[in-house]
Design an enzyme around this catalytic site. Sequence first.
Site, PDB file in Angstrom:
ATOM      1  N   ARG A   1      47.481  17.991  10.460  1.00  0.00           N
ATOM      2  CA  ARG A   1      47.305  16.555  10.190  1.00  0.00           C
ATOM      3  C   ARG A   1      48.491  15.982   9.423  1.00  0.00           C
ATOM      4  O   ARG A   1      48.907  14.840   9.669  1.00  0.00           O
ATOM      5  CB  ARG A   1      46.012  16.333   9.397  1.00  0.00           C
ATOM      6  CG  ARG A   1      45.638  14.853   9.218  1.00  0.00           C
ATOM      7  CD  ARG A   1      44.301  14.707   8.508  1.00  0.00           C
ATOM      8  NE  ARG A   1      43.800  13.337   8.543  1.00  0.00           N
ATOM      9  CZ  ARG A   1      43.613  12.567   7.470  1.00  0.00           C
ATOM     10  NH1 ARG A   1      43.890  13.047   6.254  1.00  0.00           N
ATOM     11  NH2 ARG A   1      43.137  11.339   7.587  1.00  0.00           N
TER      12      ARG A   1
ATOM     13  N   ALA B   1      44.355   6.337   9.826  1.00  0.00           N
ATOM     14  CA  ALA B   1      43.999   7.691  10.233  1.00  0.00           C
ATOM     15  C   ALA B   1      42.586   7.929   9.726  1.00  0.00           C
ATOM     16  O   ALA B   1      42.322   7.813   8.530  1.00  0.00           O
ATOM     17  CB  ALA B   1      44.964   8.706   9.622  1.00  0.00           C
ATOM     18  N   SER B   2      41.666   8.237  10.619  1.00  0.00           N
ATOM     19  CA  SER B   2      40.244   8.317  10.273  1.00  0.00           C
ATOM     20  C   SER B   2      39.957   9.454   9.297  1.00  0.00           C
ATOM     21  O   SER B   2      40.713  10.431   9.193  1.00  0.00           O
ATOM     22  CB  SER B   2      39.406   8.528  11.543  1.00  0.00           C
ATOM     23  OG  SER B   2      39.582   7.466  12.445  1.00  0.00           O
ATOM     24  N   GLN B   3      38.850   9.333   8.584  1.00  0.00           N
ATOM     25  CA  GLN B   3      38.430  10.360   7.641  1.00  0.00           C
ATOM     26  C   GLN B   3      38.137  11.650   8.393  1.00  0.00           C
ATOM     27  O   GLN B   3      37.413  11.645   9.393  1.00  0.00           O
ATOM     28  CB  GLN B   3      37.186   9.869   6.896  1.00  0.00           C
ATOM     29  CG  GLN B   3      36.771  10.745   5.741  1.00  0.00           C
ATOM     30  CD  GLN B   3      35.777  10.059   4.834  1.00  0.00           C
ATOM     31  OE1 GLN B   3      36.025   8.955   4.360  1.00  0.00           O
ATOM     32  NE2 GLN B   3      34.635  10.697   4.593  1.00  0.00           N
TER      33      GLN B   3
END
Length: 407
Positions: free
Chosen positions: A42, A76-78
């Site tokens: 990530r 950016a999603s959790q």
Amino acid sequence: MNTTTGASPEDLRNRLVDDILRADVAGLRDTSVETAMRAVPRHAFLPDVPLEEAYANKSVTIKENPDEDALPLSCASQPDVVHFMLVQLAVRKGDNVFEIGAGTGYNAALLKHLTGTSGQVITCDIDPDVTAYARRMLDANGCGDVRVVTRDGALCAPEFGLYDRMIATVGMWDLPGAWWGQLAVGGRLVVPLRWRGLSRAVAFRREKDRMRSDSVKMCGFLPVIGQDGERNDYIDDNRLVRLYWDEDQSIAPERLRNALTQPKSIVWTDATVGPAESFDGVWLRLSATERATCRITAKPAAVEAGLHHPASPALSPALVEGDSIAYLTLERTAEDTGAEPRFRLGAVGYGPAGADLAERICAQIRSWSPDRTAEPVVTAYPADTPDSDLAEGAVINRPSVRLVIAY
């Protein structure tokens, strides 16, 4: 550039995945998704973010909104939400996958890991800055075969064939008509769907003439650009209390201003929750039984002054009819010193029908309490489906779809 004085990226990544599995917020697991999240870095898709932040379980803004009062344009999603939505999607090797909302490209990289070399992933976004960023990150991380297109996700991408899986990483108020023709029968769609002021990640299975959910989980996403069927406004003169509702609901905020200044009616139930227990299912039940369901928020000043205390001040369910309103509330119960605190659930009503509305909320609290993990079935039909062909339940009409919410 990512920097850290602590653990390696691999250690931080594995620690994050371990934490997600331990918390198990949605009760969903798939070893292939776990493997993908341990493998795809990530931090490499967030090169300007410190390593510890890249591997924290939180969303990261990648494009701010120039309007200081508006939500960011891209995030950016959790990670825990990324995890359970991919489990909901159930991607198989060789699948053809379409993603709406390119973000950093990280989710597309995870999808490519899940589809393998025999599969195809197409990700799109309406914002050219976002797609340019995603393209750079995907190329830099060995995912040059992921296709990135700049367009309105509502249009889909028919040039790349029929899709086995579709996933939206932006909040959708409607399910565009183009999606029906592009998702194969038997395929799956996972979408953060918005109705009656709430947002839930709904996993649909495509059937011949409908889509039927088999999983509904709590989530929060930035709303997609271009779907403007949600309304919101303050209902008090001090602009401390705000309502959010759908365009098909006959809610007039100006009719409620006097109601909030009148004496309130409070109704309590015997249902209690602990500090970490969710009562989210009450809202879902209300949306399946009460057309008047909407969302209320109260700013800290309203709570601190003792004026209004929704169960969750940032987002709680409410019922509104004409010049009356009621919302879900809670209070700490009496207990022995040292015991874990408990909170009983109830409702507060204002206006001529406030007491009745509060009792109707409490009726759904009582229905929810014996089986607190029960999820509704959300069935979606094309907009031209006649009433006679709809399942039983609460019907919510949108421009492209008719939703039926039922327990």
